[in-house]
Design a protein around this motif. Structure first.
Motif, PDB file in Angstrom:
ATOM      1  N   ILE A   1      21.966  -4.520  -4.802  1.00 39.66           N
ATOM      2  CA  ILE A   1      23.199  -4.349  -4.031  1.00 39.66           C
ATOM      3  C   ILE A   1      23.392  -5.518  -3.069  1.00 39.66           C
ATOM      4  CG2 ILE A   1      24.379  -2.906  -2.334  1.00 39.66           C
ATOM      5  CD1 ILE A   1      24.364  -1.550  -4.991  1.00 39.66           C
ATOM      6  N   GLU A   2      22.319  -5.907  -2.410  1.00 40.97           N
ATOM      7  CA  GLU A   2      22.391  -7.025  -1.465  1.00 40.97           C
ATOM      8  C   GLU A   2      22.757  -8.330  -2.178  1.00 40.97           C
ATOM      9  OE1 GLU A   2      19.298  -4.062   0.035  1.00 40.97           O
ATOM     10  OE2 GLU A   2      19.968  -4.889  -1.875  1.00 40.97           O
ATOM     11  N   ARG A   3      22.199  -8.513  -3.347  1.00 42.28           N
ATOM     12  CA  ARG A   3      22.453  -9.732  -4.116  1.00 42.28           C
ATOM     13  C   ARG A   3      23.906  -9.805  -4.560  1.00 42.28           C
ATOM     14  NH1 ARG A   3      17.524 -11.477  -7.947  1.00 42.28           N
ATOM     15  NH2 ARG A   3      18.273 -13.441  -8.843  1.00 42.28           N
ATOM     16  N   LEU A   4      24.444  -8.670  -4.991  1.00 43.16           N
ATOM     17  CA  LEU A   4      25.838  -8.646  -5.435  1.00 43.16           C
ATOM     18  C   LEU A   4      26.784  -8.908  -4.267  1.00 43.16           C
ATOM     19  CD1 LEU A   4      27.493  -8.236  -7.995  1.00 43.16           C
ATOM     20  CD2 LEU A   4      27.618  -5.804  -7.446  1.00 43.16           C
ATOM     21  N   ARG A   5      26.465  -8.351  -3.101  1.00 44.21           N
ATOM     22  CA  ARG A   5      27.276  -8.604  -1.905  1.00 44.21           C
ATOM     23  C   ARG A   5      27.309 -10.100  -1.588  1.00 44.21           C
ATOM     24  NH1 ARG A   5      31.366  -6.985   1.198  1.00 44.21           N
ATOM     25  NH2 ARG A   5      31.920  -8.905   0.125  1.00 44.21           N
ATOM     26  N   ALA A   6      26.157 -10.760  -1.652  1.00 39.25           N
ATOM     27  CA  ALA A   6      26.088 -12.184  -1.340  1.00 39.25           C
ATOM     28  C   ALA A   6      26.887 -13.005  -2.342  1.00 39.25           C
ATOM     29  CB  ALA A   6      24.631 -12.639  -1.307  1.00 39.25           C
ATOM     30  N   LEU A   7      26.847 -12.625  -3.607  1.00 35.11           N
ATOM     31  CA  LEU A   7      27.577 -13.370  -4.636  1.00 35.11           C
ATOM     32  C   LEU A   7      29.083 -13.198  -4.465  1.00 35.11           C
ATOM     33  CD1 LEU A   7      25.317 -12.663  -7.730  1.00 35.11           C
ATOM     34  CD2 LEU A   7      25.721 -14.890  -6.667  1.00 35.11           C
TER      35      LEU A   7
ATOM     36  N   LEU B   1      36.301  -9.733  -3.566  1.00 35.28           N
ATOM     37  CA  LEU B   1      36.087  -8.512  -2.798  1.00 35.28           C
ATOM     38  C   LEU B   1      35.085  -7.604  -3.508  1.00 35.28           C
ATOM     39  CD1 LEU B   1      39.702  -7.557  -1.637  1.00 35.28           C
ATOM     40  CD2 LEU B   1      37.977  -8.914  -0.429  1.00 35.28           C
ATOM     41  N   LEU B   2      34.324  -6.857  -2.716  1.00 35.89           N
ATOM     42  CA  LEU B   2      33.372  -5.887  -3.259  1.00 35.89           C
ATOM     43  C   LEU B   2      33.864  -4.487  -2.930  1.00 35.89           C
ATOM     44  CD1 LEU B   2      30.676  -5.220  -4.631  1.00 35.89           C
ATOM     45  CD2 LEU B   2      29.573  -5.425  -2.386  1.00 35.89           C
ATOM     46  N   ILE B   3      34.045  -3.673  -3.972  1.00 33.94           N
ATOM     47  CA  ILE B   3      34.493  -2.290  -3.828  1.00 33.94           C
ATOM     48  C   ILE B   3      33.343  -1.367  -4.207  1.00 33.94           C
ATOM     49  CG2 ILE B   3      36.146  -0.540  -4.576  1.00 33.94           C
ATOM     50  CD1 ILE B   3      38.019  -2.850  -5.431  1.00 33.94           C
ATOM     51  N   PHE B   4      33.002  -0.437  -3.321  1.00 29.63           N
ATOM     52  CA  PHE B   4      32.046   0.618  -3.646  1.00 29.63           C
ATOM     53  C   PHE B   4      32.821   1.877  -4.010  1.00 29.63           C
ATOM     54  CE2 PHE B   4      28.031  -0.638  -1.000  1.00 29.63           C
ATOM     55  CZ  PHE B   4      27.815  -1.714  -1.849  1.00 29.63           C
ATOM     56  N   ASP B   5      32.530   2.412  -5.178  1.00 33.73           N
ATOM     57  CA  ASP B   5      33.063   3.713  -5.574  1.00 33.73           C
ATOM     58  C   ASP B   5      32.070   4.766  -5.101  1.00 33.73           C
ATOM     59  OD1 ASP B   5      33.720   6.097  -6.884  1.00 33.73           O
ATOM     60  OD2 ASP B   5      34.571   5.038  -8.605  1.00 33.73           O
ATOM     61  N   GLU B   6      32.413   5.409  -3.975  1.00 32.47           N
ATOM     62  CA  GLU B   6      31.525   6.414  -3.379  1.00 32.47           C
ATOM     63  C   GLU B   6      32.081   7.827  -3.548  1.00 32.47           C
ATOM     64  OE1 GLU B   6      28.826   6.072  -0.583  1.00 32.47           O
ATOM     65  OE2 GLU B   6      29.132   3.980   0.027  1.00 32.47           O
ATOM     66  N   VAL B   7      32.796   8.032  -4.622  1.00 31.43           N
ATOM     67  CA  VAL B   7      33.330   9.358  -4.904  1.00 31.43           C
ATOM     68  C   VAL B   7      32.193  10.373  -5.036  1.00 31.43           C
ATOM     69  CG1 VAL B   7      34.568  10.729  -6.627  1.00 31.43           C
ATOM     70  CG2 VAL B   7      35.481   8.522  -5.896  1.00 31.43           C
ATOM     71  N   ILE B   8      31.072   9.949  -5.620  1.00 36.02           N
ATOM     72  CA  ILE B   8      29.911  10.826  -5.768  1.00 36.02           C
ATOM     73  C   ILE B   8      28.923  10.645  -4.627  1.00 36.02           C
ATOM     74  CG2 ILE B   8      27.803  11.131  -7.145  1.00 36.02           C
ATOM     75  CD1 ILE B   8      29.547  10.947  -9.644  1.00 36.02           C
TER      76      ILE B   8
END
Length: 439
Positions: free
Chosen positions: A234-240, A247-254
């Motif tokens: 997760i940290e690596r994807l945020r940095a990229l 933009l980074l979108i988190f799907d936190e429906v679950i």
């Protein structure tokens, strides 16, 4: 009206969602009431809810506080238009949600479901880039095995093949999923291997250039069978995403509203996205509702792009419905008053011990867990369609008095946050019996 097997409704008219309709109607499984941790079936049996309904009833069923809030709101203001008009409770609820959100995600757009939240988030991302003079950024990056609802944006970004097979798709591409059973089988919590799969984004940037608008992922992929991200992923994807202006979108429906033991997975991972989608647990599943959380910069960029015109041409008839907001406020109060997010943290090790005790059960090939979520992979049965063994386990479990989900040959569990240790033990004990009796 009370229903039982002698007073069963006519099943012919209802075209059921995500269901093999002919198969179900030949042997229906009808739930007629619920309270606390239990459903009651039409034949009068108690069924222990091992799935929080559909990942949504986090505080347990039939909470009188929510019912009272809904009734009071119905008799005060049952509906108000949300276009060019407003009502106080939607602003109150947005403020309350901002108060538990990750720092900076304090601009709230109301929807009615996770599917609508996903499509709204995608529109927001594209609108943001356009408002800042980068309208060429319009492609969305999803992930294999991802699920973001059933709108055209969600199925385009999603990575479940059956959702995409027959429908036209929006411009999108996908990075690999993180399920790696060969290296990470029976991981307890975050797997050790696979953070490098985030680097797939570099390849898509090389392919698509600066046309990428956003990456959307579930922090923990739920519908595909509880796929937990590897350590550092997760940290690596945020940095990229930061590196390439995506933009980074988190799907936190679950994962939202306590499933991992924190208000949101963003808190748990210590990584804040630019946009976050929610639904399900926002009202404890009582009334359909969703909300998209956006960073203030995204909101301000879009809203300040025009002096007088409508800035974001998007919305729903029921956005911020007053009764849904009342249910949501009552739900947040239960979460806070009963410390349910903290309770999920306290139970997480007990939960992990319990589900991983099934490692030696017949046909079990992998177990994954995080917070109060677990996925159990079963060996596919030879000579029959994939998913047959998982479906058989789900049906047998229901007949034995526990509700679980089957995604192909993966069994998924996500009990309400009020679950007791004794109920966890019962879930796992019955599940062992069910799996051991499979052929």
């Amino acid at each position: 009206m009370a229903y039982d097997r002698d007073n069963r409704p006519d099943l012919s008219n209802h075209w059921m969602p995500f269901t093999a309709n002919r198969q179900f109607k030949a042997a229906p499984r009808l739930l007629v009431s619920a309270k606390g941790m239990y459903y009651r079936s039409e034949d009068g049996r108690e069924v222990l809810d091992g799935t929080s309904g559909l990942w949504c009833v986090n505080a347990g069923h039939a909470r009188p506080e929510i019912a009272a809030a809904v009734n009071q709101q119905l008799m005060s203001l049952d509906y108000a238009p949300s276009f060019q008009m407003g009502h106080p409770i939607s602003f109150d609820f947005a403020q309350a949600l901002a108060g538990i959100a990750p720092a900076g995600l304090d601009r709230i757009f109301f929807t009615n479901s996770g599917s609508e939240s996903a499509d709204t988030a995608i529109k927001m991302a594209i609108a943001y880039h356009r408002a800042r003079g980068q309208g060429h950024r319009s492609k969305i990056v999803g992930r294999e095995k991802g699920y973001h609802g059933v709108g055209f944006g969600g199925i385009s970004a999603g990575g479940l093949v059956n959702n995409r097979r027959i429908y036209p798709l929006l411009p999108s591409d996908h990075i690999r999923h993180t399920l790696d059973v060969e290296r990470n089988a029976f991981s307890r919590g975050l797997p050790e291997h696979g953070a490098e799969r985030a680097d797939d984004l570099e390849q898509l940037v090389a392919l698509h250039g600066d046309t990428l608008a956003a990456v959307i992922i579930e922090p923990v992929a739920g519908s595909a069978g509880v796929i937990v991200p590897p350590k550092g992923y997760i940290e690596r994807l945020r940095a990229l995403c930061d590196k390439h202006g995506v933009l980074l979108i988190f799907d936190e429906v679950i994962t939202g509203f306590g499933r991992l033991g924190a208000p949101f997975a963003s808190h748990w991972f210590g990584v804040t996205p630019d946009i976050m989608t929610t639904a399900k647990g926002i009202t404890n599943g009582v009334i359909p509702m969703g909300a998209v959380f956006a960073k203030r910069e995204i909101h301000d960029t879009v809203v300040n792009a025009s002096e007088t015109a409508m800035e974001f041409f998007h919305g729903y008839t029921y956005s911020g419905h007053p009764v849904s907001c009342a249910a949501g406020l009552a739900t947040l109060d239960i979460y806070r008053r009963e410390g349910l997010f903290e309770r999920a943290t306290e139970l997480s090790d007990i939960w992990a011990d319990a589900v991983h005790s099934l490692r030696d059960a017949p046909y079990v090939t992998d177990i994954r867990n995080l917070g109060l979520m677990a996925g159990i992979d079963l060996e596919a049965k030879a000579g029959v369609p994939v998913g047959s063994r998982g479906y058989a386990a789900m049906v047998a479990a229901f007949e034995a008095g526990i509700l679980i989900r089957a995604t192909g040959d993966t069994l998924a569990m996500s009990p309400p946050l009020i679950v007791s240790k004794a109920e966890i033990d019962r879930l796992v004990t019955v599940l062992r019996q069910i799996i051991s009796a499979l052929d």
